[in-house]
Scaffold this motif. Structure first.
Motif, mmCIF file in Angstrom:
data_model
loop_
_atom_site.group_PDB
_atom_site.id
_atom_site.type_symbol
_atom_site.label_atom_id
_atom_site.label_comp_id
_atom_site.label_asym_id
_atom_site.label_seq_id
_atom_site.Cartn_x
_atom_site.Cartn_y
_atom_site.Cartn_z
ATOM 1 N N SER A 38 30.102 58.960 94.913
ATOM 2 C CA SER A 38 29.311 59.135 93.688
ATOM 3 C C SER A 38 29.617 60.471 93.008
ATOM 4 O O SER A 38 29.650 60.554 91.770
ATOM 5 N N TRP A 40 32.514 61.988 93.188
ATOM 6 C CA TRP A 40 33.842 61.802 92.599
ATOM 7 C C TRP A 40 33.752 61.009 91.290
ATOM 8 O O TRP A 40 34.404 61.341 90.305
ATOM 9 N N VAL A 41 32.926 59.948 91.277
ATOM 10 C CA VAL A 41 32.740 59.146 90.061
ATOM 11 C C VAL A 41 32.180 60.010 88.939
ATOM 12 O O VAL A 41 32.617 59.921 87.780
ATOM 13 N N THR A 42 31.211 60.859 89.284
ATOM 14 C CA THR A 42 30.635 61.755 88.283
ATOM 15 C C THR A 42 31.695 62.671 87.692
ATOM 16 O O THR A 42 31.745 62.895 86.472
ATOM 17 N N VAL A 45 33.844 60.543 85.322
ATOM 18 C CA VAL A 45 33.180 60.145 84.087
ATOM 19 C C VAL A 45 33.054 61.325 83.126
ATOM 20 O O VAL A 45 33.319 61.197 81.913
ATOM 21 N N GLY A 133 39.634 61.278 88.342
ATOM 22 C CA GLY A 133 38.633 62.080 89.040
ATOM 23 C C GLY A 133 38.935 63.557 88.958
ATOM 24 O O GLY A 133 39.973 63.981 88.435
#
Length: 257
Positions: A38, A40-42, A45, A133
């Motif tokens: 999560s 890494w996703v942040t 994004v 990322g």
């Protein structure tokens, strides 16, 4: 239960617990990986660059949480009035069960956690290297950031590497103790009890500081100087560690179903 110790019987018990109890911890390991995912996703994004220094601090926090919850997961039912009967009937002595639990909770589970979060972080770094990322910097996760007493003022205040190792063992020991003391809502009760102890200790410390005269404080300072900060911190850490370990052993020996 007796206090005898047989290496062959202990080896079978330890292998059994690693084979049957440790897998219960798999969900926690998956959760830790998902948390790192999560983050890494942040970073992907919001196009952020999370250097390893930031991730190191986050991984240390995650590792500390794992130390606290680790004993509750595989050994949650050992003192349950119905489910705990199987544990009580294992062909092993109290000492063998106790040492096996120590090894699982203080070595096996923390090691699995360390490997999992380290590999997860490095995997997402490799993905980020491909342009997806923000894990742009690689590093080796070190759960003991202060390496020796002479490295920094922080190390001096903490009492050196020995104290850091003891401090990392203390939350595991207290979780083991609370796990065998409580039967229901163990984690919540453990958190509440530790909060109450911490609040009480803070009040007592402030009261002592406000009411002790200067001469007494100087005497205390002389004692600390005589034995060294490292020795004093290690002494208190050993006491804080020995108490929950002793309670855990006595509880395993005398638990009633």
């Amino acid at each position: 239960m007796s206090d005898t110790f047989d290496f062959s019987r202990f080896g079978k018990l330890f292998a059994y617990e690693c084979r049957n109890y440790v897998p219960y911890y798999t969900k926690a390991l998956i959760t830790f990986s998902c948390i790192i995912f999560s983050i890494w996703v942040t970073s992907a994004v919001f196009d952020g660059n999370l250097d390893f220094g930031f991730r190191q601090a986050f991984l240390i926090m995650l590792f500390n949480v794992s130390l606290f919850i680790a004993p509750f997961i595989p050994y949650y039912n050992i003192n349950d009035r119905k489910k705990g009967y199987a544990y009580a009937m294992m062909p092993a002595s109290t000492l063998e069960k106790y040492i096996s639990m120590l090894l699982v909770c203080m070595i096996v589970l923390p090691l699995l956690t360390y490997i999992t979060i380290s590999l997860s972080d490095y995997f997402f770094y490799l993905v980020s290297s491909c342009g997806i990322g923000g894990f742009y910097e690689a590093g080796i996760f070190n759960p003991f950031p202060v390496s020796s007493l002479s490295d920094s003022e922080v190390a001096l205040n903490m009492g050196g590497t020995n104290s850091l190792l003891l401090i990392y063992m203390i939350p595991v020991a207290y979780s083991m103790m609370f796990n065998v003391l409580f039967r229901k809502a163990k984690i919540i009760k453990a958190i509440l009890v530790q909060m109450a102890i911490g609040f009480t200790a803070m009040i007592v410390s402030f009261s002592v500081m406000l009411n002790v005269d200067r001469e007494t404080m100087e005497t205390i300072g002389d004692v600390i100087f005589r034995f060294g900060i490292d020795g004093v911190v290690n002494f208190w850490c050993v006491l804080l560690l020995a108490f929950p370990l002793w309670v855990t052993y006595r509880r395993i020996k005398n638990v009633n179903y």
